[in-house]
Enzyme design. Structure first.
Site, mmCIF file in Angstrom:
data_model
loop_
_atom_site.group_PDB
_atom_site.id
_atom_site.type_symbol
_atom_site.label_atom_id
_atom_site.label_comp_id
_atom_site.label_asym_id
_atom_site.label_seq_id
_atom_site.Cartn_x
_atom_site.Cartn_y
_atom_site.Cartn_z
ATOM 1 N N ARG A 1 -54.558 -63.376 -4.095
ATOM 2 C CA ARG A 1 -55.603 -64.344 -3.714
ATOM 3 C C ARG A 1 -55.323 -64.992 -2.366
ATOM 4 O O ARG A 1 -56.252 -65.338 -1.644
ATOM 5 C CB ARG A 1 -55.736 -65.410 -4.796
ATOM 6 C CG ARG A 1 -56.419 -64.846 -6.016
ATOM 7 C CD ARG A 1 -56.605 -65.883 -7.081
ATOM 8 N NE ARG A 1 -57.523 -65.382 -8.087
ATOM 9 C CZ ARG A 1 -57.665 -65.905 -9.294
ATOM 10 N NH1 ARG A 1 -56.950 -66.955 -9.627
ATOM 11 N NH2 ARG A 1 -58.512 -65.401 -10.144
ATOM 12 N N GLY B 1 -59.877 -59.951 -14.218
ATOM 13 C CA GLY B 1 -58.462 -60.051 -13.884
ATOM 14 C C GLY B 1 -57.635 -58.943 -14.522
ATOM 15 O O GLY B 1 -56.773 -58.354 -13.867
ATOM 16 N N GLY C 1 -64.680 -65.238 -13.947
ATOM 17 C CA GLY C 1 -65.865 -65.924 -14.477
ATOM 18 C C GLY C 1 -67.001 -66.012 -13.467
ATOM 19 O O GLY C 1 -68.173 -65.854 -13.827
ATOM 20 N N LYS D 1 -63.760 -59.933 -25.462
ATOM 21 C CA LYS D 1 -64.814 -60.607 -26.217
ATOM 22 C C LYS D 1 -66.222 -60.241 -25.761
ATOM 23 O O LYS D 1 -66.529 -60.267 -24.586
ATOM 24 C CB LYS D 1 -64.641 -62.123 -26.087
ATOM 25 C CG LYS D 1 -63.508 -62.665 -26.958
ATOM 26 C CD LYS D 1 -63.352 -64.162 -26.826
ATOM 27 C CE LYS D 1 -64.563 -64.948 -27.227
ATOM 28 N NZ LYS D 1 -65.067 -64.703 -28.598
#
Ligand code: ADP
Ligand code: MG
Length: 423
Positions: free
Chosen positions: A48, A361, A384, A208
């Site tokens: 990052r 990720g 997200g 999920k």
């Protein structure tokens, strides 16, 4: 790293870019995403930080003094274990420049340090979440932040889905521009939903369904195929009444899975589920492992990977796609006996001739583990934020930036020439 600094990006991007900001001799407050993993007080993965370097370099080359701010982890108040100091050290090495470290996020001392910065110099503020006002999008914190610069740049795409003081409120107080990374992320991800070349194949896995149901529903309207793997396939199987044994099924995921199956009935897009699995008798690398033709999971067993037939069928779809989006591993790739499905998909994405975009990720971590990360067209840093943008949500950190000048109308002479040409 040289990407895009000179060349304006193709495709639609409605926000003003740092390329067009007048920054010479000015102080620029830059929101970056330096939320990196730390181990023993050092930066464990500097991806990052490296992703923010093009914007930082551009600003320094153009004679700006640069004040950097980011959050790091989830501190409850001032937590020395989550100080930005290790990040500053890593940044100094990567940028080949001195990085001054502020003792706090805001306040008199920080203002004096910011005021003393000369063109090309770097100041790194403390962890923005040391200030409780950060996550509340607090106006007073935003005022104090705005006092540290003349111009604001947001390059923290990974935080753009949050309306926080450093991503939203501060941008209302200063002229705000998109950094190079944020701009490229928005452009790449928007292109997937707005004008991807076909066939468009979307591979979704991971933990999920509820994390990704918005993306599934959106792409059921857009994509040619959605290929499901990972733990989430078991929520689909449960919704279909197929036995899932001890596989990971979150009860709150079954309803969204059923909804997606219903939506897929009438859709032009094909929603595909695994046809075979790799089973284990427990969640461990040393578990008994069984390749299982079919998808009914017997009692006492759990599915930890898609089977070879599924992985190869998915790989063939990926190979024949013009555009591929992959988000979420096909199995528990962290345990070598259950990594094969993810590896086959990763290799197919790396070898694909179509345009390839990977987000998430763990999917990016899987690519890195297999040594394939540099063979993908775009690796989203977003998590997200990427998912929300793909779902079609507006990101507060992007919305808060200045609107770009509308593109100039074509000159009248051109319009006349083309009119003549068509007669
Ligand atoms: P990403 O970060 O790429 O979006 P997720 O966070 O949604 O992906 O999910 C990644 C996690 O899902 C990985 O840690 C992986 O081990 C786990 N996972 C994948 N398949 C299974 C499975 N069959 N059973 C349990 N966990 C799984
Ligand atoms: Mg994840």
């Amino acid at each position: 790293m040289s990407d895009g600094v000179g060349a304006p990006p193709r495709g639609r991007f409605s926000k003003a870019s740092v390329r067009d900001a007048e920054v010479e001799g000015r102080r620029v407050l830059v929101r970056v995403d330096f939320n990196v993993p730390l181990a023993d007080g050092t930066v464990e993965d500097d991806t990052r930080i490296r992703a923010a370097l093009p914007t930082i370099e551009l600003l320094r080359e153009r004679g700006a003094a640069v004040v950097l701010v980011s959050h790091l982890g989830r501190p409850q108040g001032r937590d020395p274990a989550l100080s930005m100091r290790p990040v500053g050290k890593s940044l100094a090495e990567l940028a080949g420049a001195e990085v001054e470290q502020a003792p706090a996020v805001i306040g008199g001392d920080v203002e004096r340090m910011a005021a003393a910065l000369r063109p090309g110099e770097l100041l790194l503020l403390e962890n923005s979440r040391f200030e409780p006002g950060e996550t509340r999008n607090d106006p007073e914190l935003a005022d104090a932040l705005a006092a540290l610069g003349d111009v604001y740049v947001n390059d923290a795409f990974g935080a753009a889905h949050r309306a926080h003081a450093t991503t939203a409120a501060v941008a209302e107080r200063m002229p705000g521009y998109a950094g190079l990374l944020l701009e490229r992320e928005v452009r790449e991800l928007t292109a997937l939903v707005e004008d991807a070349e076909r066939p468009l194949v979307v591979v979704l896995g991971g933990a999920k369904v509820s994390d990704k149901i918005g993306v599934i529903e959106r792409f059921l309207e857009i994509a040619d195929e959605i290929l499901i793997g990972g733990a989430m396939c078991f929520s689909f199987f449960r919704a279909q009444g197929v036995a899932t044994g001890d596989s990971m099924v979150d009860s709150e995921d079954v309803e969204p899975a059923r909804r997606a199956l219903n939506a897929a009935e009438g859709a032009a897009c094909e929603l595909r589920l695994p046809v075979d699995l790799v089973l284990a008798d427990r969640f461990e690398a040393g578990a008994e492992r069984r390749e299982h033709d079919g998808v009914e999971v017997p009692a006492g067993w759990m599915g930890l990977d898609v089977g070879p037939d599924t992985a190869h069928a998915y790989a063939r779809s990926i190979a024949s796609a013009a555009t591929v989006l992959w988000n979420g591993p096909m199995g528990v790739f962290e345990l070598e006996p259950f990594a094969a499905g993810t590896r086959t998909v990763a290799e197919a994405v790396a070898a694909a001739t179509g345009k390839t975009v990977v987000g998430g990720g763990d999917s990016v971590a899987a690519l890195q583990r297999f040594g394939l990360a540099d063979q993908v067209d775009w690796l989203s840093t977003g998590g997200g934020a990427s998912l929300e943008l793909l779902e079609g949500k507006r990101l507060p950190g992007v919305e808060a930036l200045l609107d770009a000048e509308p593109a100039p109308c074509p000159p009248a002479a051109d319009a006349r020439a083309s009119e003549q040409g068509s007669q």
